[in-house]
Write a protein that holds these residues in place. Structure first.
Motif, PDB file in Angstrom:
ATOM      1  N   GLN A   1      17.985 -17.690 -47.841  1.00 46.44           N
ATOM      2  CA  GLN A   1      18.077 -18.571 -46.645  1.00 46.44           C
ATOM      3  C   GLN A   1      19.196 -19.598 -46.798  1.00 46.44           C
ATOM      4  OE1 GLN A   1      14.265 -20.282 -45.870  1.00 46.44           O
ATOM      5  NE2 GLN A   1      13.427 -18.401 -45.043  1.00 46.44           N
ATOM      6  N   LEU A   2      19.500 -19.969 -48.035  1.00 44.12           N
ATOM      7  CA  LEU A   2      20.584 -20.944 -48.264  1.00 44.12           C
ATOM      8  C   LEU A   2      21.906 -20.406 -47.724  1.00 44.12           C
ATOM      9  CD1 LEU A   2      19.972 -22.074 -51.970  1.00 44.12           C
ATOM     10  CD2 LEU A   2      19.559 -23.404 -49.912  1.00 44.12           C
TER      11      LEU A   2
ATOM     12  N   VAL B   1      -5.642  -3.735 -65.705  1.00 42.23           N
ATOM     13  CA  VAL B   1      -5.573  -4.198 -64.309  1.00 42.23           C
ATOM     14  C   VAL B   1      -5.093  -5.660 -64.256  1.00 42.23           C
ATOM     15  CG1 VAL B   1      -7.012  -4.845 -62.333  1.00 42.23           C
ATOM     16  CG2 VAL B   1      -7.286  -2.608 -63.368  1.00 42.23           C
TER      17      VAL B   1
ATOM     18  N   LEU C   1       9.633 -14.385 -53.506  1.00 45.27           N
ATOM     19  CA  LEU C   1       9.577 -15.572 -52.652  1.00 45.27           C
ATOM     20  C   LEU C   1      10.775 -16.480 -52.921  1.00 45.27           C
ATOM     21  CD1 LEU C   1       7.707 -17.318 -50.754  1.00 45.27           C
ATOM     22  CD2 LEU C   1       6.885 -18.385 -52.835  1.00 45.27           C
ATOM     23  N   LEU C   2      11.070 -16.685 -54.196  1.00 46.77           N
ATOM     24  CA  LEU C   2      12.193 -17.556 -54.552  1.00 46.77           C
ATOM     25  C   LEU C   2      13.524 -16.943 -54.112  1.00 46.77           C
ATOM     26  CD1 LEU C   2      11.068 -18.674 -58.128  1.00 46.77           C
ATOM     27  CD2 LEU C   2      11.075 -20.042 -56.056  1.00 46.77           C
TER      28      LEU C   2
ATOM     29  N   ASN D   1      21.697 -19.637 -43.462  1.00 47.35           N
ATOM     30  CA  ASN D   1      21.747 -20.760 -42.513  1.00 47.35           C
ATOM     31  C   ASN D   1      23.133 -21.437 -42.526  1.00 47.35           C
ATOM     32  OD1 ASN D   1      19.109 -20.297 -41.866  1.00 47.35           O
ATOM     33  ND2 ASN D   1      18.353 -21.613 -43.486  1.00 47.35           N
TER      34      ASN D   1
ATOM     35  N   LEU E   1      -1.833  -7.064 -62.475  1.00 41.85           N
ATOM     36  CA  LEU E   1      -1.942  -8.062 -61.403  1.00 41.85           C
ATOM     37  C   LEU E   1      -1.064  -9.274 -61.708  1.00 41.85           C
ATOM     38  CD1 LEU E   1      -5.738  -8.023 -60.478  1.00 41.85           C
ATOM     39  CD2 LEU E   1      -3.853  -7.292 -59.046  1.00 41.85           C
TER      40      LEU E   1
ATOM     41  N   ASN F   1      13.866 -17.422 -50.403  1.00 47.73           N
ATOM     42  CA  ASN F   1      14.244 -18.805 -50.080  1.00 47.73           C
ATOM     43  C   ASN F   1      15.713 -19.068 -50.434  1.00 47.73           C
ATOM     44  OD1 ASN F   1      11.801 -19.496 -49.025  1.00 47.73           O
ATOM     45  ND2 ASN F   1      10.983 -20.331 -50.924  1.00 47.73           N
ATOM     46  N   ARG F   2      16.164 -18.458 -51.550  1.00 45.35           N
ATOM     47  CA  ARG F   2      17.558 -18.628 -51.944  1.00 45.35           C
ATOM     48  C   ARG F   2      18.494 -17.957 -50.923  1.00 45.35           C
ATOM     49  NH1 ARG F   2      18.282 -17.151 -57.903  1.00 45.35           N
ATOM     50  NH2 ARG F   2      17.108 -19.080 -58.097  1.00 45.35           N
TER      51      ARG F   2
END
Lengths: 300, 97
Positions: free
Chosen positions: B93-94, B71, B86-87, B97, B75, B90-91
């Motif tokens: 979004q580069l 487990v 997450l990274l 935008n 995890l 965020n990348r």
């Protein structure tokens, strides 16, 4: 307050045996246990429902009461009261039914209403200990705020928490502060506090993890002839030499001029500069004449 | 060696109502690190959060020690994948935008 179908929650039939209920509870608890589903509100909610259903259905007395009154649970207390009075009369004052539960937390209104809090455990076994509710908070910061490690005091549910925010924290990153959530039930540990960072970027830099990206306007003549320019980095200005014949879109890497590496003090990513050569507009007659002359020189 | 930041296993055993052999087994499988100082066994206080998690999984879900190890590994993988996601977001979004 709506009736809750505990059989449905545990996905068992109304005729399910004690063993069936135990098996179903174990299976669902393994699926939705908060330790196996960190920061998952849905799983946490589901886990509480499963526990509540198990509290009722795994104890013969509770189950009997639940089955007896079912959807008419709102009248259960009246029936119970009259039954108790009758029993007292018949047996000379002996207590019966449910009593002395108290202290129940995180149970539905339906459960509280029917069982008065924590359900009877029947054989007097150890009450289950449940971890307290996890709290979630969102902290809005600017990119400049997270360039350096700094401390902040947050007020969560009336309590002040002094928090060190390490440089280089990522947008959307979640950090856990153990033991700052809700109180546990039955002597269980406190829940945790999860803080999600929402980092807004109002700078000219684009960030990708530890690296920064910046577009820099380059004068046409410097691009052609070479020279020196001053560019902005995140922590100040630096002078750069531009090679003669620099092309539009040329990328330059400035080592260690990027963003701090998370939890690695003194380490930085790189800054990547992309040159955007500015072509002069509204040329004077003289400039046009000279450019024409230059163009003839190149083609001849 | 200073025992200031360490908690004796005997204290944990009483507090969490688990046998001392449980901690030995966790140590053997590498889930915790037991330190012996002056013939007393301790764990570092920083590992308490993980130990509590292990005990909850063991007591509430009847997961055995080998199962807990599996487990924990899974995890960790989920955590690594979530960080990567997450990274990547965020990348993305580069370019958005």
């Amino acid at each position: 307050m709506a009736f809750i179908d505990y059989y449905k929650i545990l996905e068992v039939d109304k005729k399910a045996t004690e063993a069936d209920i135990k098996k179903a509870y174990r299976k669902l608890a393994r699926k939705y246990h908060p330790d196996l589903n960190p920061n998952n509100k849905e799983a946490e909610k589901k886990f509480k429902e499963i526990n509540e259903a198990n509290e009722v259905l795994s104890h013969a007395e509770n189950r009997k009461k639940y089955d007896e009154y079912g959807e008419n649970w709102q009248h259960a207390e009246e029936f119970e009261k009259s039954k108790r009075q009758q029993q007292q009369y018949q047996s000379g004052g002996q207590q019966g039914g449910f009593g002395g539960f108290g202290g129940g937390e995180d149970y539905s209104d339906f459960f509280e209403s029917m069982f008065g809090g924590r359900a009877s455990r029947g054989g007097g076994g150890r009450s289950p200990q449940y971890k307290g509710q996890d709290f979630n908070a969102e902290l809005h910061l600017n990119l400049k705020d997270v360039y350096t490690t700094h401390k902040r005091t947050l007020t969560i549910n009336g309590k002040n928490i002094r928090l060190t925010i390490p440089a280089g924290v990522e947008n959307g990153q979640i950090i856990k502060i153990a033991g700052h959530g809700g109180e546990g039930a039955g002597g269980g540990p406190k829940g945790d506090l999860y803080i999600t960072f929402s980092i807004e970027n109002h700078t000219d830099f684009k960030r990708d993890k530890d690296n920064l990206y910046e577009n820099v306007d380059l004068d046409l003549y410097i691009a052609i002839l070479g020279g020196e320019i001053t560019v902005n980095t995140f922590d100040g200005k630096v002078k750069l030499k531009v090679a003669p014949g620099t092309q539009n879109g040329t990328k330059v890497k400035l080592k260690d001029k990027g963003f701090p590496v998370y939890k690695k003090e003194g380490q930085f990513g790189d800054l990547y500069i992309t040159y955007q050569i500015k072509i002069p507009k509204n040329l004077t007659e003289k400039e046009k004449e000279l450019f024409t002359e230059l163009s003839k020189l190149r083609t001849s | 060696m200073n025992t200031e930041n360490f908690i004796p296993l005997s204290t944990l055993s009483i507090h969490y109502k688990v046998e001392l052999t449980f901690f030995d087994n966790l140590n053997e499988i590498g889930l915790i690190e037991i330190q012996t100082i002056n013939q007393t066994q301790y764990v570092h206080q920083d590992s308490i959060y993980e130990i509590e998690k292990i005990i909850r999984l063991h007591q509430e879900l009847d997961v055995n020690i080998e199962g807990i190890d599996v487990v924990f590994n899974l995890l960790q993988k989920i955590d690594a994948l979530q960080t990567e996601l997450l990274l990547v977001r965020n990348r993305l979004q580069l370019y958005e935008n």
